[in-house]
Design a protein around this motif. Structure first.
Motif, PDB file in Angstrom:
ATOM      1  N   GLY A 348       0.746  -1.057  -0.306  1.00 11.67           N
ATOM      2  CA  GLY A 348      -0.006   0.683   0.285  1.00 11.67           C
ATOM      3  C   GLY A 348       1.236   1.328  -0.085  1.00 11.67           C
ATOM      4  O   GLY A 348       0.279   2.106  -0.101  1.00 11.67           O
ATOM      5  N   GLU A 360      -4.653   2.680  -6.708  1.00 15.11           N
ATOM      6  CA  GLU A 360      -5.502   2.872  -5.232  1.00 15.11           C
ATOM      7  C   GLU A 360      -6.552   3.771  -5.351  1.00 15.11           C
ATOM      8  O   GLU A 360      -5.426   4.975  -6.130  1.00 15.11           O
ATOM      9  CB  GLU A 360      -4.709   2.833  -4.442  1.00 15.11           C
ATOM     10  N   ILE A 388      -8.255  -0.912  -3.141  1.00 18.69           N
ATOM     11  CA  ILE A 388      -7.900  -1.724  -4.250  1.00 18.69           C
ATOM     12  C   ILE A 388      -8.144  -2.090  -5.823  1.00 18.69           C
ATOM     13  O   ILE A 388      -9.396  -2.630  -5.339  1.00 18.69           O
ATOM     14  CB  ILE A 388      -6.815  -3.059  -3.274  1.00 18.69           C
TER      15      ILE A 388
END
Ligand code: MLC
Ligand code: AMP
Length: 512
Positions: A348, A360, A388
């Motif tokens: 992330g 994202e 996502i």
């Protein structure tokens, strides 16, 4: 039946229908069908009010789901608008889904009413999944039991008061594993995305939209219909895309939206030329990658540079090429205002500029979660609220995004998503099959075509038999267009099937 709160304070109503109605012209034409019949905005509002009354009469109230597997008609549009109007949750389904596929959607969505074409309604009646669900009909001309009830009803002119967080729709999207997930889309998602697109694409008075997309997906329902209704535009409302019909109607339009197949089919049409579209203001492409060569060929033929944009059911539209700035072939442009995009690594964390990573997204456009699937919802969101997407992108220094691949095992054929796992599960269940791998191969018309590679260890099975066995189980667009037989599928040292190798081997199967 739950009660609908009538409007007292139109200004604070976040219901998409209230937002749309407040912008509609008094006398302008909303929809023009292929035979030239025009429906004004006032008439469309009346149709929605009558359909709302019919739905209320069936016991449908705020929060109840309305599943619709219908052909495209003006009455079909009115059904969607009526669903918004009464605060219900619209659940449109691809018309290609088989009754077997429908069982799952109805079982999961638990609608109060299912509206289907008369032949489909017939096939649905008596199925276990339909127990307790009212079945109403609507045919391709907009006739049927629902239309009859609407015609007989006193119009329900209120608009349910909704908050931005209330559900407007559930659209099913398949997953790389397991069953389809219902994406819960709110009024706030739709209002914010519609406003952003309307501004980004500079909709103006006098715009006429050529609408040939199906209305059971985000592209046709929310992007195309949504922005045009928000603009108070006239819409050439066509049941499906037909290149010859588009060529004959484009002179009456100023805006067209489509999947890349629309554009390659237009380019293949001998009468499609610059003179025909010289008055056009805007061509938009999305739902699948637009090949840079298609973008260039379109410009060479017409002088128009198609605006490519990128989106997803769960997020609505995320990025678009600029209206005024450079429309770069092979790029999907910049995030829409209010939408945050980052290119992230597996953890992330944001990737360095120019490095590929998963796209994202966070913003008012991002859906609320998957219907009754809290774990799946949690798995697809980061802790800081980013969703996502599973698409791999690269961002340039100035934020411009290019999509370079997919982290998800997905084929996009003519703008429809096909999840290989679903097809593989069906093929693997056939007698004589050891295992299978389903891949996408470049296809001149659909962008990608579905190919099945089947390991049989020599069992006698033909291409026709495999496709024939899947016909009643899977929608037509999911069926493999080619089936190849092998003894064993290629695997890596970890035992994982090497789809990249298969894509290499079968890359030319659809090329002449
Ligand atoms: C039809 N067929 C397809 C197909 N569409 N096969 C694979 N992929 C497809 N997309 C089947 C038909 O059943 C038929 O089978 C055969 O292929 C040839 O049909 P056709 O007559 O040539 O197809 P047609 O009816 O003209 O449809 C093609 C199309 C249509 C491109 C016009 O698929 C279409 O409207 N696609 C748009 C999809 C869309 O709206 N996607 C947006 C998703 S929202 P047979 O056996 O009868 O010969 C989204 C988010 C976002 O992705 O960002 O927008
Ligand atoms: P869906 O789940 O049907 O909404 O499909 C969404 C997916 O379509 C995205 O996750 C992308 O993979 C793909 N998609 C949409 N627009 C584009 C585009 N312009 N270029 C490439 N892929 C796209």
């Amino acid at each position: 039946m739950k009660s609908c709160t009538p409007i007292f304070d139109m200004q604070n109503n976040q219901n998409l229908y209230a937002v749309l109605v407040s912008r509609w012209p008094d006398a302008g034409v909303a929809l023009i069908d292929e035979s030239g019949v025009a429906i004004t905005y006032a008439a469309l509002d009346e149709m929605a009010a009558r359909t709302a009354a019919a739905l209320r009469g069936l016991g449908v109230g705020p929060g109840d789901r309305i599943t619709a597997q219908i052909e495209k008609s003006a009455q079909g549009a009115a059904l969607y608008l009526a669903s918004l109007r009464i605060g219900a949750v619209f659940n449109p389904l691809n018309t290609a889904y088989t009754p077997a596929e429908l069982d799952y959607f109805v079982g999961d969505a638990e609608p109060a009413v299912c509206v289907a074409t008369p032949d489909r309604a017939e096939a649905l009646r008596g199925r276990d999944a339909m127990r307790g669900v009212a079945i109403e009909t609507l045919d391709a001309k907009g006739h049927g039991s629902l239309a009859e009830k609407a015609a007989a009803a006193a119009p329900w002119r209120d608009i349910a008061v909704s908050s931005a967080d209330d559900l407007a729709a559930i659209l099913y999207t398949s997953g790389t594993t397991g069953r389809s997930k219902g994406a819960m889309i709110t009024h706030g998602n739709l209002v914010s995305n519609t406003e952003a697109l309307h501004a980004a694409w500079r909709f103006e008075a006098g715009d006429v939209l050529l609408h040939a997309l199906p209305i059971y997906h985000v592209h046709g329902l929310f992007v195309a219909l949504g922005t045009a209704l928000y603009n108070g535009s006239s819409i050439l409302w066509l049941p499906k895309f037909d290149a010859a019909q588009a060529v004959s109607l484009l002179p009456r339009a100023t805006v067209m939206m489509g999947v890349p197949t629309f554009y390659t089919r237009l380019l293949d049409h001998p009468d499609f030329n610059a003179a025909l579209v010289k008055h056009m203001r805007l061509f938009v492409s999305g739902s699948a990658p637009l090949l840079a060569e298609t973008h260039r060929a379109f410009e060479a033929r017409t002088g128009h540079r198609i605006i490519e944009r990128y989106g997803m059911t769960e997020t609505g539209m995320i990025t678009t090429n600029p209206y005024d700035g450079e429309r770069v072939p092979g790029s999907v442009g910049y995030p829409l205002p209010g939408v945050s995009v980052r290119i992230a690594g597996d953890d992330g964390a944001e990737q360095p500029t120019g490095e590929p990573g998963v796209i994202e997204v966070r913003g008012p456009n991002v859906f609320k979660g998957y219907w009754r699937m809290p774990e799946k919802t949690r798995a697809e969101f980061r802790d800081d609220g980013y969703f996502i997407t599973g698409d791999i992108g690269v961002a340039a220094e100035d934020g411009r995004i290019r999509i370079v691949g997919r982290a998800k095992d997905l084929i996009i054929s003519g703008g429809f998503n096909v999840y290989p796992k679903e097809i593989e599960d069906e093929i693997d269940a056939l007698p004589g099959v050891v295992e299978s791998a389903v891949i996408g191969a470049p296809h001149p018309d659909f962008g990608e075509g579905v190919v099945a590679v089947v390991a049989t260890k020599g069992a006698a099975l033909s291409e026709g038999e495999v496709i024939g066995a899947l016909k009643d189980r899977l929608a037509k667009f999911k069926l493999p267009k080619r089936v190849f037989f092998v003894d064993d599928l290629p695997r890596n040292a970890m035992g994982k099937v090497q789809k990249a190798e298969l894509r290499q081997i079968y890359q030319n199967v659809f090329r002449a």
